[in-house]
Scaffold this motif. Sequence first.
Motif, mmCIF file in Angstrom:
data_model
loop_
_atom_site.group_PDB
_atom_site.id
_atom_site.type_symbol
_atom_site.label_atom_id
_atom_site.label_comp_id
_atom_site.label_asym_id
_atom_site.label_seq_id
_atom_site.Cartn_x
_atom_site.Cartn_y
_atom_site.Cartn_z
ATOM 1 N N ALA A 1 31.735 5.028 46.049
ATOM 2 C CA ALA A 1 32.776 4.044 45.756
ATOM 3 C C ALA A 1 32.415 3.139 44.583
ATOM 4 O O ALA A 1 31.282 2.680 44.447
ATOM 5 C CB ALA A 1 33.061 3.198 46.986
ATOM 6 N N VAL A 2 33.424 2.887 43.767
ATOM 7 C CA VAL A 2 33.342 1.904 42.695
ATOM 8 C C VAL A 2 34.133 0.670 43.114
ATOM 9 O O VAL A 2 33.758 -0.460 42.814
ATOM 10 C CB VAL A 2 33.911 2.486 41.386
ATOM 11 C CG1 VAL A 2 33.991 1.436 40.304
ATOM 12 C CG2 VAL A 2 33.069 3.661 40.929
ATOM 13 N N SER A 3 35.224 0.903 43.866
ATOM 14 C CA SER A 3 36.093 -0.189 44.300
ATOM 15 C C SER A 3 36.704 0.157 45.651
ATOM 16 O O SER A 3 37.079 1.299 45.897
ATOM 17 C CB SER A 3 37.194 -0.396 43.260
ATOM 18 O OG SER A 3 38.027 -1.463 43.615
ATOM 19 N N ILE A 4 36.791 -0.851 46.518
ATOM 20 C CA ILE A 4 37.393 -0.698 47.845
ATOM 21 C C ILE A 4 38.269 -1.919 48.083
ATOM 22 O O ILE A 4 37.855 -3.046 47.815
ATOM 23 C CB ILE A 4 36.322 -0.624 48.953
ATOM 24 C CG1 ILE A 4 35.355 0.537 48.717
ATOM 25 C CG2 ILE A 4 36.975 -0.514 50.328
ATOM 26 C CD1 ILE A 4 34.141 0.510 49.627
ATOM 27 N N GLY A 5 39.472 -1.704 48.597
ATOM 28 C CA GLY A 5 40.341 -2.836 48.901
ATOM 29 C C GLY A 5 41.333 -2.501 49.990
ATOM 30 O O GLY A 5 41.619 -1.331 50.255
ATOM 31 N N ALA B 1 31.319 -6.602 55.605
ATOM 32 C CA ALA B 1 31.838 -7.854 56.147
ATOM 33 C C ALA B 1 33.359 -7.869 56.257
ATOM 34 O O ALA B 1 33.917 -8.679 56.992
ATOM 35 C CB ALA B 1 31.383 -9.028 55.267
ATOM 36 N N SER B 2 34.046 -6.971 55.557
ATOM 37 C CA SER B 2 35.503 -7.058 55.452
ATOM 38 C C SER B 2 36.277 -5.981 56.193
ATOM 39 O O SER B 2 37.448 -6.187 56.512
ATOM 40 C CB SER B 2 35.918 -6.990 53.976
ATOM 41 O OG SER B 2 35.323 -8.013 53.238
ATOM 42 N N ALA C 1 43.508 -11.813 53.227
ATOM 43 C CA ALA C 1 43.102 -13.101 52.656
ATOM 44 C C ALA C 1 41.785 -12.901 51.916
ATOM 45 O O ALA C 1 40.782 -12.539 52.517
ATOM 46 C CB ALA C 1 42.951 -14.152 53.750
ATOM 47 N N PHE C 2 41.810 -13.126 50.613
ATOM 48 C CA PHE C 2 40.620 -12.924 49.791
ATOM 49 C C PHE C 2 39.738 -14.169 49.798
ATOM 50 O O PHE C 2 40.226 -15.281 49.671
ATOM 51 C CB PHE C 2 41.039 -12.599 48.352
ATOM 52 C CG PHE C 2 39.883 -12.352 47.439
ATOM 53 C CD1 PHE C 2 39.439 -13.334 46.586
ATOM 54 C CD2 PHE C 2 39.231 -11.133 47.443
ATOM 55 C CE1 PHE C 2 38.362 -13.108 45.744
ATOM 56 C CE2 PHE C 2 38.163 -10.893 46.610
ATOM 57 C CZ PHE C 2 37.726 -11.891 45.756
ATOM 58 N N ARG C 3 38.450 -13.960 49.984
ATOM 59 C CA ARG C 3 37.462 -15.029 49.879
ATOM 60 C C ARG C 3 36.387 -14.562 48.925
ATOM 61 O O ARG C 3 35.780 -13.511 49.144
ATOM 62 C CB ARG C 3 36.840 -15.344 51.240
ATOM 63 C CG ARG C 3 37.798 -16.000 52.205
ATOM 64 C CD ARG C 3 37.138 -16.282 53.544
ATOM 65 N NE ARG C 3 36.511 -15.126 54.161
ATOM 66 C CZ ARG C 3 37.144 -14.175 54.842
ATOM 67 N NH1 ARG C 3 38.446 -14.223 54.983
ATOM 68 N NH2 ARG C 3 36.491 -13.165 55.382
ATOM 69 N N ARG C 4 36.158 -15.325 47.867
ATOM 70 C CA ARG C 4 35.131 -14.962 46.896
ATOM 71 C C ARG C 4 33.762 -15.096 47.540
ATOM 72 O O ARG C 4 33.467 -16.100 48.183
ATOM 73 C CB ARG C 4 35.225 -15.862 45.673
ATOM 74 C CG ARG C 4 34.296 -15.438 44.560
ATOM 75 C CD ARG C 4 34.577 -16.167 43.273
ATOM 76 N NE ARG C 4 35.948 -16.019 42.802
ATOM 77 C CZ ARG C 4 36.403 -14.958 42.134
ATOM 78 N NH1 ARG C 4 35.614 -13.941 41.908
ATOM 79 N NH2 ARG C 4 37.636 -14.918 41.719
ATOM 80 N N ALA C 5 32.936 -14.072 47.362
ATOM 81 C CA ALA C 5 31.583 -14.089 47.921
ATOM 82 C C ALA C 5 30.711 -14.995 47.064
ATOM 83 O O ALA C 5 30.701 -14.875 45.836
ATOM 84 C CB ALA C 5 31.008 -12.682 47.955
ATOM 85 N N GLN C 6 30.006 -15.913 47.700
ATOM 86 C CA GLN C 6 29.107 -16.800 46.988
ATOM 87 C C GLN C 6 27.741 -16.158 46.890
ATOM 88 O O GLN C 6 27.188 -15.702 47.885
ATOM 89 C CB GLN C 6 28.982 -18.146 47.697
ATOM 90 C CG GLN C 6 30.178 -19.049 47.483
ATOM 91 C CD GLN C 6 30.284 -19.534 46.057
ATOM 92 O OE1 GLN C 6 30.639 -18.781 45.165
ATOM 93 N NE2 GLN C 6 29.978 -20.785 45.838
ATOM 94 N N ARG C 7 27.191 -16.131 45.710
ATOM 95 C CA ARG C 7 25.826 -15.638 45.511
ATOM 96 C C ARG C 7 24.895 -16.841 45.538
ATOM 97 O O ARG C 7 25.223 -17.896 44.998
ATOM 98 C CB ARG C 7 25.721 -14.910 44.188
ATOM 99 C CG ARG C 7 26.585 -13.664 44.169
ATOM 100 C CD ARG C 7 26.284 -12.848 42.935
ATOM 101 N NE ARG C 7 27.131 -11.676 42.934
ATOM 102 C CZ ARG C 7 27.881 -11.320 41.911
ATOM 103 N NH1 ARG C 7 27.872 -12.020 40.812
ATOM 104 N NH2 ARG C 7 28.617 -10.241 41.997
ATOM 105 N N PRO C 8 23.732 -16.690 46.137
ATOM 106 C CA PRO C 8 22.820 -17.831 46.250
ATOM 107 C C PRO C 8 22.413 -18.416 44.905
ATOM 108 O O PRO C 8 22.261 -19.615 44.775
ATOM 109 C CB PRO C 8 21.592 -17.261 46.976
ATOM 110 C CG PRO C 8 21.978 -15.932 47.491
ATOM 111 C CD PRO C 8 23.207 -15.499 46.781
ATOM 112 N N GLU C 9 22.256 -17.587 43.859
ATOM 113 C CA GLU C 9 21.802 -18.088 42.571
ATOM 114 C C GLU C 9 22.922 -18.660 41.719
ATOM 115 O O GLU C 9 22.689 -19.187 40.660
ATOM 116 C CB GLU C 9 21.082 -16.982 41.791
ATOM 117 C CG GLU C 9 21.987 -15.870 41.280
ATOM 118 C CD GLU C 9 22.282 -14.787 42.291
ATOM 119 O OE1 GLU C 9 23.048 -13.872 41.962
ATOM 120 O OE2 GLU C 9 21.776 -14.823 43.419
#
Length: 158
Positions: free
Chosen positions: A100-104, A67-68, A113-121
């Motif tokens: 990958a362990v981390s990607i940025g 997505a990013s 611009a960082f947007r926290r991903a919302q998890r449905p639960e």
Amino acid sequence: MNETTVCVVGNVATRPVYRETVSGPAARFRIAVTSRYWDREKSAWADGHTNFFTVWANRQLATNAAASLSVGEPVIVQGRLKVRTETREGQGWMSADIDAVSIGHDLARGTSAFRRAQRPEQAPVPELPEPNWESGTGNAATAAGTAPQRRPEPATVT
């Protein structure tokens, strides 16, 4: 155990390919990593050899990477290096992959611009009043003699 961990800085070379698998989301893309060196004769920086790596991401990292990331964007990838050699139809080939362990995004070369991903639960966390730090009296709960409530830590899913 004794795995080779690497951190590479480069540009996204291919559009991330996202797949839903039985073990969860997976994504892959290629990263181009070009070394730079100072050319004394020209008194300027010059490009060296370009290495290409296939980056593999799983679970939430795969979803967020797909997505990013776009082709050409500068990124930093940290993960485990896997070098594979195979023979297909008489032809030998080698590939260098990064699990990958981390990607940025590389913020030395642009903004993001960082947007926290919302998890449905994941339920929203209720906001607590901010303490009055300047007066040293704390918030209303502290002034009333009750201990301040701590915000619950979000659950992490791996």
